[in-house]
Design a protein around this motif. Structure first.
Motif, PDB file in Angstrom:
ATOM      1  N   PHE A  29       4.676  15.724  -3.584  1.00  0.00           N
ATOM      2  CA  PHE A  29       4.974  16.429  -4.080  1.00  0.00           C
ATOM      3  C   PHE A  29       6.424  15.119  -3.491  1.00  0.00           C
ATOM      4  CE2 PHE A  29       8.477  18.290  -1.166  1.00  0.00           C
ATOM      5  CZ  PHE A  29       9.297  19.103  -2.271  1.00  0.00           C
ATOM      6  N   LEU A  30       6.162  14.412  -2.417  1.00  0.00           N
ATOM      7  CA  LEU A  30       7.385  13.357  -2.517  1.00  0.00           C
ATOM      8  C   LEU A  30       7.770  12.579  -3.515  1.00  0.00           C
ATOM      9  CD1 LEU A  30       7.188  12.902   1.556  1.00  0.00           C
ATOM     10  CD2 LEU A  30       8.308  13.927   0.311  1.00  0.00           C
ATOM     11  N   SER A  31       6.482  12.007  -4.092  1.00  0.00           N
ATOM     12  CA  SER A  31       6.434  11.888  -5.227  1.00  0.00           C
ATOM     13  C   SER A  31       7.375  11.858  -6.554  1.00  0.00           C
ATOM     14  CB  SER A  31       5.113  11.116  -5.659  1.00  0.00           C
ATOM     15  OG  SER A  31       4.606  11.597  -6.104  1.00  0.00           O
ATOM     16  N   GLY A  32       6.775  13.348  -6.302  1.00  0.00           N
ATOM     17  CA  GLY A  32       8.196  14.038  -7.318  1.00  0.00           C
ATOM     18  C   GLY A  32       9.410  13.775  -7.153  1.00  0.00           C
ATOM     19  N   PHE A  89       7.479   7.388 -15.597  1.00  0.00           N
ATOM     20  CA  PHE A  89       5.624   7.964 -17.065  1.00  0.00           C
ATOM     21  C   PHE A  89       4.932   6.849 -15.666  1.00  0.00           C
ATOM     22  CE2 PHE A  89       4.079   4.886 -20.284  1.00  0.00           C
ATOM     23  CZ  PHE A  89       4.073   6.567 -21.177  1.00  0.00           C
ATOM     24  N   ILE A  90       5.063   6.046 -14.878  1.00  0.00           N
ATOM     25  CA  ILE A  90       3.702   5.429 -14.781  1.00  0.00           C
ATOM     26  C   ILE A  90       3.195   6.628 -13.405  1.00  0.00           C
ATOM     27  CG2 ILE A  90       2.679   3.617 -12.536  1.00  0.00           C
ATOM     28  CD1 ILE A  90       5.558   1.868 -13.710  1.00  0.00           C
ATOM     29  N   VAL A  91       4.085   7.209 -13.000  1.00  0.00           N
ATOM     30  CA  VAL A  91       2.959   8.130 -11.655  1.00  0.00           C
ATOM     31  C   VAL A  91       2.288   9.339 -12.972  1.00  0.00           C
ATOM     32  CG1 VAL A  91       3.260   9.922 -10.404  1.00  0.00           C
ATOM     33  CG2 VAL A  91       4.345   7.679  -9.921  1.00  0.00           C
ATOM     34  N   PHE A  92       2.864   9.344 -14.589  1.00  0.00           N
ATOM     35  CA  PHE A  92       2.404  10.204 -15.005  1.00  0.00           C
ATOM     36  C   PHE A  92       1.406   9.607 -15.542  1.00  0.00           C
ATOM     37  CE2 PHE A  92       1.827  12.182 -19.643  1.00  0.00           C
ATOM     38  CZ  PHE A  92       1.494  12.907 -19.198  1.00  0.00           C
ATOM     39  N   LEU A  93       1.093   8.600 -15.841  1.00  0.00           N
ATOM     40  CA  LEU A  93       0.192   8.363 -16.424  1.00  0.00           C
ATOM     41  C   LEU A  93      -1.214   8.174 -15.492  1.00  0.00           C
ATOM     42  CD1 LEU A  93       1.198   4.306 -18.654  1.00  0.00           C
ATOM     43  CD2 LEU A  93       0.120   6.340 -19.658  1.00  0.00           C
ATOM     44  N   CYS A  94      -0.791   7.774 -14.638  1.00  0.00           N
ATOM     45  CA  CYS A  94      -1.583   7.623 -13.412  1.00  0.00           C
ATOM     46  C   CYS A  94      -2.824   9.168 -13.088  1.00  0.00           C
ATOM     47  CB  CYS A  94      -1.446   7.803 -11.916  1.00  0.00           C
ATOM     48  SG  CYS A  94      -2.045   7.491 -10.672  1.00  0.00           S
ATOM     49  N   VAL A 140       8.730   5.775  -4.970  1.00  0.00           N
ATOM     50  CA  VAL A 140       7.835   6.351  -5.628  1.00  0.00           C
ATOM     51  C   VAL A 140       6.286   5.902  -5.839  1.00  0.00           C
ATOM     52  CG1 VAL A 140       7.117   7.791  -8.059  1.00  0.00           C
ATOM     53  CG2 VAL A 140       9.542   7.240  -7.298  1.00  0.00           C
ATOM     54  N   LEU A 141       5.879   4.788  -6.435  1.00  0.00           N
ATOM     55  CA  LEU A 141       4.636   4.437  -6.486  1.00  0.00           C
ATOM     56  C   LEU A 141       3.965   4.616  -4.885  1.00  0.00           C
ATOM     57  CD1 LEU A 141       5.181   1.451  -8.996  1.00  0.00           C
ATOM     58  CD2 LEU A 141       4.910   3.781  -9.094  1.00  0.00           C
ATOM     59  N   ILE A 142       4.208   4.028  -3.589  1.00  0.00           N
ATOM     60  CA  ILE A 142       3.551   4.149  -2.276  1.00  0.00           C
ATOM     61  C   ILE A 142       2.959   5.645  -2.823  1.00  0.00           C
ATOM     62  CG2 ILE A 142       4.443   4.071  -0.138  1.00  0.00           C
ATOM     63  CD1 ILE A 142       6.294   1.703  -0.546  1.00  0.00           C
ATOM     64  N   PHE A 143       4.071   6.264  -2.573  1.00  0.00           N
ATOM     65  CA  PHE A 143       3.319   7.743  -2.410  1.00  0.00           C
ATOM     66  C   PHE A 143       2.257   8.254  -2.806  1.00  0.00           C
ATOM     67  CE2 PHE A 143       7.791   8.044   0.101  1.00  0.00           C
ATOM     68  CZ  PHE A 143       6.683   8.950   1.328  1.00  0.00           C
TER      69      PHE A 143
END
Length: 531
Positions: free
Chosen positions: A156-159, A178-183, A139-142
């Motif tokens: 889209f792919l991370s979601g 949560f980490i992606v949302f913070l990003c 997830v974090l890679i994308f």
């Protein structure tokens, strides 16, 4: 990646696959040899076999992971037939995929060959990699690619992968999401082009919605969506440290510290299993201090800085698991992001050492930090040495004749375990049929596969039924379904040293009043219904 690096990545991935399948990963074990893990492997074996016997996910079985972790194994059981070997192979392949994802991240970070192999060896010899946390890293890679790219594909792919990881392991999906949302929130605050961020965040949300809708339709048609939501919610709180079924809370450094000035006592304390958690915390704090200072002092950002920062945050999030589950096994589970961060820092340190002439305090400090990281790795290897030394048994395991009990498959297991399984199988096969229920009071879910009988309750691990409501639910199932036999293994490992008779007093009382001793096979006591 350039062609030469792609070729090297493929070669190293093939080496990982071969080594993983032969010597195994100490997370999944080798598919060729090693005693069956009656709890960790046993859960998957029990869940999928109970499904083959007609039970429904979550509704009839209390499953602590997501359906996407269970369903592939269930399909394999239906195609090939159920066996403990297939469970071992499935979990080992998951770990191998996880190691390859970790290797891919290491390539993205431009880590040198020596440090790549440093982490590959650790990943093979330590139980630090499962498909679960590797999906979170994917997830974090994308998410990191999204920062650099104008297109919406990575968003889209991370979601999409957030939901996939949630449907494999809920806590990993929550952490990575949560980490992606913070990003996105951070980018929304600092980005001048707000429209661009809104568009990319919208693609992320669409990525979440597509698999969510597909899953909702699948589980609704199957009739277990509500049960899945209920069980998943319960699992997340069950292991949160608030309503925990076992007693290992986060180690208190003050209570563990020696109350004397004996040097040997302090050395043992510093290198103890419990204190290694604090090593990890110090490493992460040092890493984020390095990042903050770098951002302040050096304005130019590195290309892969967002990815390593996201991995560091993910590692910290994983450490929160240890608030309620601080045993060494769960500690190992949190270590993959940490080792990626550590080899990143070690490479930076090595580069600085090459550019610092002479001996000065800065150079001494860098050498000391790298030495501490190596010592940390060696201590973890030392703790896991019993599993590592089992690799010596590989030649004899390949050459030996198996003659294994039913449902075991072609794995070389010890004579003691073989006898234990065979003797219980013989008793159950002679004295019951498939319509009879059998209940294991001790935590041996693997045995439900090996005897091929239905569990009268939802709980393959009775210790999970720790609170009053669950205990009475389990009790009611026993009363209504009246299992023909209840089996208790005197030598079974008790979680935190608390056996299930102590943990489940109502169940113990019911067994004493309704069942009587009728046989003892090896260490297994078999109780029969009183007439």
């Amino acid at each position: 990646m350039e062609k030469k690096r792609i070729k090297t990545f493929i070669i190293e991935s093939i080496i990982i696959v071969v080594l993983g399948l032969f010597i195994g990963t100490t997370t999944g074990g080798s598919p060729l040899f090693g005693d069956l893990n009656f709890i960790d492997e046993g859960q998957f074996a029990s869940w999928t076999n109970q499904m083959l016997l007609g039970k429904q996910m979550y509704k009839d079985i209390y499953i602590t992971y997501g359906p996407l972790f269970i369903q592939p194994l269930y399909i394999l059981f239906k195609i090939v037939g159920p066996s403990a070997f297939l469970v071992r192979l499935y979990l080992t392949l998951g770990s191998i995929i996880g190691i390859i994802i970790g290797l891919y991240i290491v390539y993205i970070l431009n880590i040198s060959k020596i440090f790549r192999w440093y982490i590959i060896v650790l990943a093979l010899l330590l139980p630090i990699v499962q498909i679960r946390q590797a999906l979170g890293l994917l997830v974090l890679i994308f998410a990191a690619k999204s920062i650099k790219e104008k297109s919406l594909h990575s968003d889209f792919l991370s979601g999409l992968l957030v939901i996939v990881s949630f449907l494999v392991s809920p806590e990993i999906g929550i952490f990575s999401g949560f980490i992606v949302f913070l990003c996105y929130l951070y980018r929304f605050i600092i980005e001048i082009n707000i429209h661009k961020i809104i568009l990319k965040f919208s693609a992320f949300i669409v990525g979440i919605l597509v698999p969510s809708i597909v899953f909702s339709l699948w589980s609704s048609i199957g009739g277990w969506l509500g049960d899945y939501i209920s069980v998943t919610k319960d699992v997340l709180f069950l292991f949160s440290g608030i309503n925990i079924p076992n007693g290992q809370n986060f180690p208190n450094i003050l209570s563990l510290a020696p109350n004397n000035i004996d040097i040997l006592s302090w050395v043992r304390f510093v290198f103890s299993k419990e204190i290694l958690i604090y090593w990890a915390i110090i490493f992460y704090l040092s890493f984020f201090l390095y990042i903050v200072l770098k951002l302040i002092l050096i304005k130019k950002k590195e290309e892969n800085e967002p990815l390593i920062m996201l991995i560091g945050l993910f590692g910290l999030a994983l450490l929160s698991i240890l608030i309620g589950r601080s045993g060494i096994g769960h500690f190992y589970f949190t270590l993959l992001p940490l080792f990626i961060v550590l080899i990143y820092l070690m490479q930076k340190g090595l580069f600085l050492l090459k550019n610092i002439k002479g001996i000065n305090p800065e150079k001494i400090l860098l050498v000391l930090i790298m030495f501490v990281i190596v010592i940390f790795s060696l201590r973890l290897l030392l703790i896991n040495r019993p599993n590592i030394f089992k690799i010596i048994d590989l030649p004899s395991a390949i050459l030996s004749s198996k003659n294994n009990p039913s449902f075991t498959g072609p794995i070389t297991i010890s004579k003691d375990q073989k006898n234990y399984i065979s003797s219980i199988q013989s008793f159950i096969n002679l004295n019951s049929d498939k319509s009879d229920y059998v209940f294991f009071l001790t935590d041996e879910p693997m045995m439900y596969l090996l005897i091929n009988r239905k569990n009268p309750t939802r709980y393959d691990l009775p210790y999970i039924a720790n609170n009053k409501n669950k205990r009475f639910e389990l009790l009611q199932d026993l009363i209504v379904k009246k299992p023909k036999y209840i089996i208790e293994n005197e030598k079974d490992w008790a979680v935190d040293g608390i056996d299930n008779r102590t943990r489940l007093p109502e169940i113990s009382k019911y067994i004493n009043e309704t069942y009587h001793f009728c046989n003892k096979i090896n260490s297994a006591i078999i109780y029969c219904l009183k007439k």
